[in-house]
Design an enzyme around this catalytic site. Structure first.
Site, PDB file in Angstrom:
ATOM      1  N   HIS A  58     -10.414   2.416  19.332  1.00 13.18           N
ATOM      2  CA  HIS A  58     -11.656   1.510  18.924  1.00 13.18           C
ATOM      3  C   HIS A  58     -11.281   0.233  20.256  1.00 13.18           C
ATOM      4  CE1 HIS A  58      -8.434  -1.305  17.157  1.00 13.18           C
ATOM      5  NE2 HIS A  58      -8.670  -2.762  17.490  1.00 13.18           N
TER       6      HIS A  58
HETATM    7  P1  TYD Z   1      -6.118  -1.040  12.401  1.00  8.67           P
HETATM    8  O1  TYD Z   1      -7.561  -1.327  12.762  1.00  8.67           O
HETATM    9  O2  TYD Z   1      -6.410   0.330  12.559  1.00  8.67           O
HETATM   10  O3  TYD Z   1      -5.451  -1.063  13.394  1.00  8.67           O
HETATM   11  P2  TYD Z   1      -4.762  -0.657  15.016  1.00  8.67           P
HETATM   12  O4  TYD Z   1      -5.811  -2.033  15.862  1.00  8.67           O
HETATM   13  O5  TYD Z   1      -3.775  -0.383  15.101  1.00  8.67           O
HETATM   14  O6  TYD Z   1      -4.782   0.820  14.918  1.00  8.67           O
HETATM   15  O7  TYD Z   1      -5.875  -1.065  11.243  1.00  8.67           O
HETATM   16  C1  TYD Z   1      -5.685  -0.634  10.132  1.00  8.67           C
HETATM   17  C2  TYD Z   1      -5.561  -0.893   9.358  1.00  8.67           C
HETATM   18  O8  TYD Z   1      -5.568  -2.833   8.458  1.00  8.67           O
HETATM   19  C3  TYD Z   1      -7.091  -1.480   8.749  1.00  8.67           C
HETATM   20  O9  TYD Z   1      -7.571  -1.266   7.505  1.00  8.67           O
HETATM   21  C4  TYD Z   1      -7.997  -2.597   8.653  1.00  8.67           C
HETATM   22  C5  TYD Z   1      -6.651  -3.430   8.521  1.00  8.67           C
HETATM   23  N1  TYD Z   1      -6.074  -5.255   9.128  1.00  8.67           N
HETATM   24  C6  TYD Z   1      -6.855  -5.757   8.755  1.00  8.67           C
HETATM   25  O10 TYD Z   1      -6.806  -5.692   7.043  1.00  8.67           O
HETATM   26  N2  TYD Z   1      -6.883  -6.981   9.630  1.00  8.67           N
HETATM   27  C7  TYD Z   1      -6.351  -6.970  10.695  1.00  8.67           C
HETATM   28  O11 TYD Z   1      -5.730  -8.456  11.168  1.00  8.67           O
HETATM   29  C8  TYD Z   1      -6.128  -5.774  11.079  1.00  8.67           C
HETATM   30  C9  TYD Z   1      -5.690  -6.108  13.088  1.00  8.67           C
HETATM   31  C10 TYD Z   1      -6.512  -5.063  10.731  1.00  8.67           C
END
Ligand code: TYD
Length: 153
Positions: A58
């Site tokens: 992302h």
């Molecule tokens: P995601 O964006 O997929 O993680 P990465 O960037 O490591 O691939 O996030 C995984 C899940 O966690 C998604 O449902 C959003 C949640 N999340 C939070 O609730 N708070 C946060 O600070 C972060 C980074 C993610």
């Protein structure tokens, strides 16, 4: 005359943190106003990442970030919509600064790795671009408007 487009990946760089070493081991520290070019609003960390799993995938419209391999190692692949660059993080005394508007993927996690992120905003799903095609469109529409890192040295 050949016009060279500015490489937005130049805004991504390694930040060195101080390291104090003695016979008891190493100590590093991070001060927001010195090594981090933004106010730290949130800290999160990835751990117990299974072998072969990828994270990220992302970009953020506004959020800025510093990623640190607190333990173990992993690759961070950065993409500005035109070019890609891979940074290998494997030491806890340096981090990778990622400005807004850069697509990132985290791969090749070693066992027991911990990826610490210091970020400039509270969690807000509206700030995410999670679809690469949508990211490319956003880059085209927002070229030149993204935040520039402040001088923080
Ligand atoms: P995601 O964006 O997929 O993680 P990465 O960037 O490591 O691939 O996030 C995984 C899940 O966690 C998604 O449902 C959003 C949640 N999340 C939070 O609730 N708070 C946060 O600070 C972060 C980074 C993610």
């Amino acid at each position: 005359m050949v016009l060279v487009k500015p490489d937005r990946l130049d805004g991504c760089h390694i930040v060195n943190f101080p390291k104090v070493s003695d016979y008891r081991g190493n100590l590093s520290f991070i001060e927001e106003s010195r090594q981090i070019p933004f106010a730290i609003k949130r800290v999160y960390y990835l751990y117990d990442v299974p072998s072969g799993a990828n994270r990220g995938g992302h970009a953020h419209k506004e959020l800025e970030q510093v990623v640190i391999a607190l333990s173990g190692s992993f690759d961070v692949i950065l993409d500005d919509g035109e070019r890609r660059r891979t940074f290998f993080l494997n030491r806890p005394h340096y981090g990778l600064y990622i400005p807004s508007g850069i697509w990132r993927e985290l791969e090749n996690f070693s066992s027991n790795s911990v990826a610490l992120s210091l970020v400039s905003q509270a969690y807000d799903e509206l700030d995410y671009l999670r679809d690469y095609v949508e990211f490319k469109r956003w880059v085209t529409n927002n070229a030149g408007t993204e935040q520039r890192p402040r001088d923080y040295r």
